[in-house]
Design a protein around this motif. Sequence first.
Motif, short mmCIF file in Angstrom:
data_model
loop_
_atom_site.label_atom_id
_atom_site.label_comp_id
_atom_site.label_asym_id
_atom_site.label_seq_id
_atom_site.Cartn_x
_atom_site.Cartn_y
_atom_site.Cartn_z
N PHE A 34 0.84 -1.20 0.00
CA PHE A 34 0.00 0.00 0.00
C PHE A 34 0.88 1.25 0.00
CE2 PHE A 34 -2.16 3.37 2.42
CZ PHE A 34 -3.26 3.56 1.60
N ALA A 35 1.91 1.26 0.85
CA ALA A 35 2.81 2.41 0.91
C ALA A 35 3.55 2.59 -0.40
CB ALA A 35 3.80 2.23 2.07
N SER A 37 2.53 1.69 -3.39
CA SER A 37 1.62 2.19 -4.42
C SER A 37 1.39 3.69 -4.26
CB SER A 37 0.29 1.44 -4.36
OG SER A 37 -0.40 1.74 -3.17
N LYS A 38 1.32 4.16 -3.01
CA LYS A 38 1.15 5.58 -2.78
C LYS A 38 2.37 6.37 -3.27
CE LYS A 38 -1.73 7.25 -0.45
NZ LYS A 38 -3.00 7.94 -0.82
N ILE A 39 3.56 5.76 -3.09
CA ILE A 39 4.79 6.44 -3.49
C ILE A 39 4.96 6.43 -5.01
CG2 ILE A 39 7.31 6.33 -3.35
CD1 ILE A 39 6.96 5.21 -0.52
N LYS A 41 2.60 5.95 -7.38
CA LYS A 41 1.48 6.40 -8.20
C LYS A 41 1.81 7.67 -8.97
CE LYS A 41 -2.82 5.64 -9.43
NZ LYS A 41 -3.21 4.39 -10.11
N ALA A 67 -5.94 10.95 -4.62
CA ALA A 67 -5.26 11.43 -3.42
C ALA A 67 -4.57 12.77 -3.68
CB ALA A 67 -4.23 10.39 -2.97
N GLU A 69 -1.45 13.83 -3.40
CA GLU A 69 -0.23 13.86 -4.20
C GLU A 69 -0.52 13.58 -5.68
OE1 GLU A 69 -0.52 9.76 -2.27
OE2 GLU A 69 -0.85 11.85 -1.71
N ILE A 70 -1.57 12.79 -5.96
CA ILE A 70 -1.96 12.52 -7.35
C ILE A 70 -2.53 13.78 -7.98
CG2 ILE A 70 -3.34 11.09 -8.87
CD1 ILE A 70 -1.16 9.61 -7.36
#
Length: 305
Positions: A34-35, A37-39, A41, A67, A69-70
């Motif tokens: 999960f972390a 994917s957040k980084i 993306k 999100a 950052e996106i």
Amino acid sequence: MTDIPDLRPPSGGHLALAGWIVLIVLGSTGIALFAASKITKPLELLENATSNVGPDGLLAHIPETGAGEIRATAKALNDLSVRLKFAMESRMRLVAAAGHDLRTPMTRMRLRAEFVEDEEERTKWLADLEELDVIADSAIELVREEIGGETLSPVELGHLIHEVAEELHEVGLKVEMPPAVSLTVAAKPLALKRALRNLVTNAATHGGGATMEIRQQGNNAILVILDQGPGIPEELIHQVFEPFFRVDMARRRTLPGAGLGLAIAREIIERFDGTITIANRQPNGLAQTVMLPLVESTHGVFSLT
């Protein structure tokens, strides 16, 4: 007598321990994925945006959703695309304005040149002015095609190249028409015709005549324009698409053109997701190869890809 406690793990305890370990590993893996994917993306967004750059060099609009950052990354890319578009339009307006503004002083110079008494000197002046006129026309025409409203449509490549060959044949250039082949590509007809005319004219003018071949290769249409000219030195062939390039500057006075034909042709063809390459032939001559994606056809109905 003191009893010694039994410190051994309870029966079946090793199974419980293994279960806890598996649960911890699975939980840690899920959190790590999960972390990650957040980084990654935003990086994926950047990769997709750069891979979808259009033939005009601009980025497609990216939805500013998801999100924080996106959204920030998408907004930055969209702002970059707007600035790129503005910069390109400003450049094209500058080129068009320069080409247009050249006309007035060139007209005055041409009038003055007519009063030069020395015939040889007058001829040189008029030849130079004619060359400047061709350069200005080429620049203005390129801008018109860049910002023109002509839309993509199915173009029958064989028919188009036959039109080009007939037009050049009428003005005295040696052009051999290819056999009739039905291959349809997606392009702006007038722009593609101009690009092909530039290439065929180049072969007929510098190569003593042009011979053309059309064939299908996979999902692409291939047009090869051959000539029997002197070719281009290998150390210079990578420069052929540069504006105003001439192999021999001494030939500039004897052959028409401003040295922009190949540069404009590549600009147009690449705008339609095509490619163009130039290579020397043996023992002499050049081969100009144009590749354009074919249009898909289903029961006679064309769809642009």
